[in-house]
Design an enzyme around this catalytic site. Sequence first.
Site, PDB file in Angstrom:
ATOM      1  N   HIS A   1       0.785  -1.246   0.000  1.00  0.00           N
ATOM      2  CA  HIS A   1       0.000   0.000   0.000  1.00  0.00           C
ATOM      3  C   HIS A   1       0.813   1.290   0.000  1.00  0.00           C
ATOM      4  CE1 HIS A   1      -4.070  -1.351  -0.144  1.00  0.00           C
ATOM      5  NE2 HIS A   1      -3.922  -2.181   0.871  1.00  0.00           N
TER       6      HIS A   1
ATOM      7  N   HIS B   1      -6.835  -3.690  -5.041  1.00  0.00           N
ATOM      8  CA  HIS B   1      -6.524  -2.280  -5.308  1.00  0.00           C
ATOM      9  C   HIS B   1      -5.848  -2.065  -6.659  1.00  0.00           C
ATOM     10  CE1 HIS B   1      -7.608   0.029  -1.632  1.00  0.00           C
ATOM     11  NE2 HIS B   1      -7.691  -1.202  -1.162  1.00  0.00           N
TER      12      HIS B   1
END
Length: 309
Positions: free
Chosen positions: A59, A118
């Site tokens: 991330h 994502h």
Amino acid sequence: MEEKSFAKELDQWIEQLNECRQLSESQVRSLCEKAKEILTKESNVQEVRCPVTVCGDVHGQFHDLMELFRIGGKSPDTNYLFMGDYVDRGYYSVETVTLLVALKVRYPERITILRGNHESRQITQVYGFYDECLRKYGNANVWKYFTDLFDYLPLTALVDGQIFCLHGGLSPSIDTLDHIRALDRLQEVPHEGPMCDLLWSDPDDRGGWGISPRGAGYTFGQDISETFNHANGLTLVSRAHQLVMEGYNWCHDRNVVTIFSAPNYCYRCGNQAAIMELDDTLKYSFLQFDPAPRRGEPHVTRRTPDYFL
């Protein structure tokens, strides 16, 4: 000769990225083109040999990825398998995903990068990667190069025929690895169906299949993972996708392990991160790590979107 000089150029790019300095837009474009050529040959169930070190969500926490490589060993000295979610939420999604893709292109046999939920056009427009690309490049081209590339990422990997690795979890539409091999992955992550489930599902304490609170994928119980592992000759499902405070967490009577590799997630959760080393006999050990010392945060005005933990 062209290959040789490109390798040399790549080495310079990697060196620059290791200092957290972004590539130019045109460099990103040629990197993504090269990466497509490599990824297009990989399977939906990409075969990986041990020894290998398996990693969860990163991330955009670039300095913590540097810490991961410090603890686990540099690429290509250590073989790596990353289970998705390279972008969003952290401040350095651009540098993080560019570095991982550059390592993939430079050492395709030494690093495997899977798709996370994502790695999608829709999600990155909400959770930060799109805005970061706009801020760092002044337009959305780099976002487009990467999100187009994300369609090519393998969905799952199989380590030595025994350890099944993927971002999210199992799917009621999938009983065998051959079902996964037959999917057409070259598309945006769908809102439902098997490909969506692999990237969105979570293990649960309740048996059977359940509705996921995330609004995509399913929850699945120990009965499901035991049946799946048995039917496919697997010893373990390794996945990421959920914050776990120790960095790794066993569940379903050790049929499933969750690995999360972003320490102090979102710069505020206070969790440790972990990676799983598999040696050449598939013996595993977990290495835990804390965040890299913080540098001053970049000046960003941002609304932090709500997120699922």
